[in-house]
Write a protein that holds these residues in place. Structure first.
Motif, PDB file in Angstrom:
ATOM      1  N   CYS A  34      51.537  34.693  50.150  1.00 45.59           N
ATOM      2  CA  CYS A  34      51.456  36.024  49.545  1.00 45.59           C
ATOM      3  C   CYS A  34      51.073  37.071  50.596  1.00 45.59           C
ATOM      4  CB  CYS A  34      50.421  36.022  48.418  1.00 45.59           C
ATOM      5  SG  CYS A  34      51.121  35.737  46.788  1.00 45.59           S
ATOM      6  N   ILE A  43      46.736  36.795  43.851  1.00 52.27           N
ATOM      7  CA  ILE A  43      47.810  36.595  42.878  1.00 52.27           C
ATOM      8  C   ILE A  43      48.231  35.135  42.863  1.00 52.27           C
ATOM      9  CG2 ILE A  43      50.217  37.146  42.319  1.00 52.27           C
ATOM     10  CD1 ILE A  43      49.772  39.923  43.395  1.00 52.27           C
ATOM     11  N   GLY A  47      47.353  32.325  39.928  1.00 51.83           N
ATOM     12  CA  GLY A  47      48.534  31.678  39.358  1.00 51.83           C
ATOM     13  C   GLY A  47      48.524  30.176  39.539  1.00 51.83           C
ATOM     14  N   LEU A  51      48.587  27.122  36.791  1.00 51.56           N
ATOM     15  CA  LEU A  51      49.645  26.094  36.839  1.00 51.56           C
ATOM     16  C   LEU A  51      49.070  24.676  36.926  1.00 51.56           C
ATOM     17  CD1 LEU A  51      52.247  27.796  39.216  1.00 51.56           C
ATOM     18  CD2 LEU A  51      52.585  27.231  36.803  1.00 51.56           C
ATOM     19  N   SER A 301      40.903  30.958  41.950  1.00 56.85           N
ATOM     20  CA  SER A 301      41.768  29.888  41.457  1.00 56.85           C
ATOM     21  C   SER A 301      41.132  29.102  40.325  1.00 56.85           C
ATOM     22  CB  SER A 301      42.141  28.936  42.597  1.00 56.85           C
ATOM     23  OG  SER A 301      40.992  28.342  43.153  1.00 56.85           O
ATOM     24  N   GLY A 305      41.350  31.744  37.366  1.00 54.39           N
ATOM     25  CA  GLY A 305      42.665  31.194  37.020  1.00 54.39           C
ATOM     26  C   GLY A 305      42.622  30.097  35.978  1.00 54.39           C
ATOM     27  N   LEU A 310      48.152  29.049  30.536  1.00 53.02           N
ATOM     28  CA  LEU A 310      49.461  29.496  31.011  1.00 53.02           C
ATOM     29  C   LEU A 310      50.334  29.980  29.856  1.00 53.02           C
ATOM     30  CD1 LEU A 310      51.324  29.755  33.477  1.00 53.02           C
ATOM     31  CD2 LEU A 310      52.141  27.438  33.021  1.00 53.02           C
ATOM     32  N   MET A 313      49.538  33.485  29.034  1.00 51.58           N
ATOM     33  CA  MET A 313      50.040  34.397  30.059  1.00 51.58           C
ATOM     34  C   MET A 313      51.523  34.688  29.861  1.00 51.58           C
ATOM     35  SD  MET A 313      49.493  36.236  32.762  1.00 51.58           S
ATOM     36  CE  MET A 313      48.005  35.761  33.625  1.00 51.58           C
ATOM     37  N   ASP A 388      45.735  40.857  34.966  1.00 53.24           N
ATOM     38  CA  ASP A 388      47.015  41.211  35.584  1.00 53.24           C
ATOM     39  C   ASP A 388      46.899  42.479  36.404  1.00 53.24           C
ATOM     40  OD1 ASP A 388      48.507  39.100  34.843  1.00 53.24           O
ATOM     41  OD2 ASP A 388      49.868  40.183  33.516  1.00 53.24           O
ATOM     42  N   SER A 391      44.800  42.093  39.486  1.00 53.98           N
ATOM     43  CA  SER A 391      45.406  41.210  40.482  1.00 53.98           C
ATOM     44  C   SER A 391      46.426  41.952  41.343  1.00 53.98           C
ATOM     45  CB  SER A 391      46.115  40.021  39.805  1.00 53.98           C
ATOM     46  OG  SER A 391      45.186  39.241  39.080  1.00 53.98           O
TER      47      SER A 391
END
Length: 393
Positions: A34, A43, A47, A51, A301, A305, A310, A313, A388, A391
């Motif tokens: 990134c 970000i 993410g 995940l 994270s 996160g 997910l 989101m 969001d 981020s």
């Protein structure tokens, strides 16, 4: 056979450690990728946290310990902000920088207070989102000022001072949020005392920290005078001072929590006390850079996160995301209007530059929204929408 069984058990025991190693490597590489594209590393970090949890491969019993480590990282980040606070600059720009900092925060809260009920959300939820949008990332502001070659100018100093005040302001808002949430969760009404008590506690802690900082300075001056030492000499090593400062952060975090404000304010103010010895800023940065980078990755994270499903989101309300982003940009850009007199030459350009520098995300906002979501003060849509926005912008 017994040997094969033992080897198989050893292999099974090592699987979670192997998965954890792959997870850490993926977070690092994702953040680096990134950064190569000039995007915030967080970000990818947030993410990838989502995940990994959604995949089902990540060991469930590893999540809570890692989130605790992430919270420790946040405490260290806040302490770092206190250590790097430039008190002389703050004194020079206290009036104008306070106006810039507070106007952006309170306008965000007022806009959310007015708009969120129109979208079907509660007033308290709107105020909570507004308080999270109030924080400013001082690191982001410094980068913007450096890129514009304005860091050493009066305007650059104004932005830095405003970002410092914004951080303190956000921590006090977080304390009020925590106190209000405790009252709501216990079934009681939110009264004047439940709101004013964190303010009073924060003020007491602030006065205590300033007194401690002044006492530290006087103690060092007295030691130099008694021992005929030069201005730069001190009665301790760098390692001793840093260890003592971190221990002070732990003590003040506990004290802050005990008296009813946020423990993060204790961490921040202990950093301010430590900054009394000017060389500590460069020495602390050198000593803590690597650990801060990794603890920050774990915070985004795991602590942030892994708290976001997910599926939620993917199914989020994009209207809320757009509204929150617009509110965040508008409130911070209008803060730039407070940077100088409207009759001053170059007012429009300066207002725009200060506003852009103040838009940057503040890490405290992530903590505020995470805490609010855990306490049920905000819905999943508001939580994800705010995460969001912070981020990306």
């Amino acid at each position: 056979t017994g040997v094969q069984t033992l080897l198989f058990r050893s292999f099974c025991t090592m699987i979670p450690a192997f998965i954890l190693a792959v997870f850490v490597l993926s977070v690092y590489l994702g953040g680096q990728l990134c950064s190569k594209f000039q995007c915030p590393a967080l970000i990818a970090e947030i993410g990838l946290g989502m995940l990994w949890v959604a995949s089902g491969f990540f060991p469930a019993d590893h999540i809570a310990p890692l989130q605790t480590v992430g919270n420790a990282g946040l405490m260290l980040m806040v302490f770092d902000g206190g250590v790097n606070m430039d008190i002389p600059v703050l004194k020079q720009k206290i009036g104008r920088s306070t106006a810039v900092a507070l106007s952006g925060g309170w306008v965000a809260m007022l806009m959310c207070f007015a708009i969120f009920p129109l979208m079907g959300y509660g007033i308290l939820e709107g105020l909570t989102v507004g308080s999270a949008l109030a924080s400013t990332g001082i690191g982001f502001s410094l980068v913007v000022m450096k890129d514009l070659d304005l860091l050493q100018t009066p305007m650059g100093q104004l932005v830095c001072a405003a970002a410092m005040i914004d951080d303190v302001h956000s921590m006090i808002l977080l304390a009020i949020l925590n106190a209000g949430a405790q009252v709501v969760s216990s079934g009681g009404p939110v009264d004047v005392w439940s709101i004013s008590q964190p303010l009073a506690s924060s003020a007491v802690l602030f006065v205590f920290a300033i007194a401690l900082r002044m006492a530290l300075g006087k103690a060092m001056d007295m030691w130099r005078k008694q021992n005929n030492k030069s201005e730069g000499e001190v009665p301790f090593t760098t390692a001793q001072y840093v260890v003592g400062s971190v221990f002070l952060a732990w003590c003040m975090a506990n004290l802050a929590d005990y008296i009813g404000t946020t423990y993060l304010l204790g961490c921040f103010l202990s950093g301010v006390v430590a900054s009394q010895w000017q060389p500590v800023q460069a020495k602390w940065t050198k000593m803590s850079t690597t650990s801060l980078q990794w603890l920050t990755r774990i915070f985004f994270s795991c602590t942030v996160g892994m708290a976001v499903p997910l599926e939620a989101m993917i199914a989020k309300d994009w209207g809320v995301v757009v509204v929150i982003t617009i509110i965040a940009v508008v409130c911070k850009m209008q803060a730039g209007l407070m940077s100088s007199s409207p009759f001053q030459k170059g007012y429009a350009v300066q207002s725009l530059q200060v506003g852009c520098a103040m838009v940057g995300r503040g890490e405290l906002g992530f903590m505020q929204m995470l805490k609010a979501y855990e306490l049920g003060l905000v819905s999943m849509n508001s939580y994800i929408g705010t995460i969001d926005r912070k981020s990306v912008v």
